[in-house]
Design a protein around this motif. Sequence first.
Motif, short mmCIF file in Angstrom:
data_model
loop_
_atom_site.label_atom_id
_atom_site.label_comp_id
_atom_site.label_asym_id
_atom_site.label_seq_id
_atom_site.Cartn_x
_atom_site.Cartn_y
_atom_site.Cartn_z
N UNK A 62 0.86 -1.17 0.00
CA UNK A 62 0.00 0.00 0.00
C UNK A 62 0.89 1.22 0.00
N UNK A 63 0.29 2.40 0.07
CA UNK A 63 1.09 3.62 0.10
C UNK A 63 0.67 4.46 1.28
N UNK A 64 1.67 5.05 1.95
CA UNK A 64 1.41 5.96 3.05
C UNK A 64 2.48 7.02 3.05
N UNK A 65 2.07 8.26 3.09
CA UNK A 65 3.00 9.39 3.10
C UNK A 65 4.01 9.28 1.96
N UNK A 66 3.52 8.84 0.80
CA UNK A 66 4.37 8.75 -0.38
C UNK A 66 5.28 7.54 -0.45
N UNK A 67 5.15 6.62 0.50
CA UNK A 67 6.02 5.45 0.52
C UNK A 67 5.21 4.17 0.39
N UNK A 68 5.80 3.16 -0.25
CA UNK A 68 5.17 1.84 -0.32
C UNK A 68 5.36 1.15 1.02
N UNK A 69 4.27 0.61 1.56
CA UNK A 69 4.34 -0.11 2.83
C UNK A 69 3.76 -1.51 2.63
N UNK A 70 4.35 -2.51 3.29
CA UNK A 70 3.84 -3.87 3.14
C UNK A 70 2.47 -4.04 3.81
N UNK A 101 14.84 3.03 10.29
CA UNK A 101 14.19 3.99 11.18
C UNK A 101 14.28 5.41 10.59
N UNK A 102 13.12 6.07 10.53
CA UNK A 102 13.09 7.42 9.96
C UNK A 102 11.83 8.16 10.41
N UNK A 103 11.79 9.45 10.10
CA UNK A 103 10.67 10.32 10.44
C UNK A 103 9.65 10.28 9.31
N UNK A 104 8.38 10.22 9.68
CA UNK A 104 7.29 10.20 8.69
C UNK A 104 6.31 11.32 9.05
N UNK A 105 5.65 11.86 8.04
CA UNK A 105 4.70 12.97 8.16
C UNK A 105 5.38 14.21 8.76
N UNK A 106 6.59 14.47 8.32
CA UNK A 106 7.39 15.58 8.86
C UNK A 106 6.63 16.90 8.77
N UNK A 107 6.51 17.54 9.94
CA UNK A 107 5.85 18.84 10.01
C UNK A 107 4.35 18.80 9.90
N UNK A 111 2.96 13.43 13.07
CA UNK A 111 4.38 13.18 12.82
C UNK A 111 4.88 12.08 13.77
N UNK A 112 5.63 11.15 13.20
CA UNK A 112 6.15 10.04 14.00
C UNK A 112 7.39 9.45 13.36
N UNK A 113 8.14 8.72 14.16
CA UNK A 113 9.24 7.92 13.64
C UNK A 113 8.72 6.50 13.42
N UNK A 114 9.29 5.83 12.43
CA UNK A 114 8.81 4.49 12.09
C UNK A 114 9.97 3.65 11.57
N UNK A 115 9.77 2.35 11.61
CA UNK A 115 10.69 1.40 10.97
C UNK A 115 9.88 0.16 10.61
N UNK A 116 10.19 -0.40 9.47
CA UNK A 116 9.56 -1.64 8.99
C UNK A 116 10.62 -2.71 8.85
#
Length: 139
Positions: A62-70, A101-107, A111-116
């Motif tokens: 799927x897609x979230x915040x411009x990124x493909x997520x499983x 590990x990185x920041x998502x929904x910056x600003x 906003x949160x940090x995430x890792x898959x």
Amino acid sequence: MSRIAQFHLAFPVRDLDEARRFYGGILGCPLGRSDATYQDFDFFGHHLVAHISAEGKPLATGRFDGEAVPVPHFGMNLDRASWEALARRLKAANVRFHEEPHLRLKGKPGQHVTMFLFDPSGNALEFKSFDDPEQTFIP
């Protein structure tokens, strides 16, 4: 809407000993009930059950915040100190990340940090920590 204090998830794995090493050893989840076909884990206070399965499970994206997520995936929203400690633990164990590990929904709100990452049986896991936990469910 009331909050659920504990979630329960049962999922397929290809090898219970491999699952025990990953969830029990690397992630640090205490072992619970088990037999030859399943293993319970205390997954950060929630009920996780690995069931032996001879069949694989296809993953889509799927897609979230411009990124493909499983999809499907499961995981936890952690406080920041716990999230950072887990990130260090995973890196020390040389776990390969699907998303480092990185920041998502910056600003933005939420906003949160995430890792898959994927467990040894290919189940997708996401761990995140919101800057403001009150923004977890905002639209």
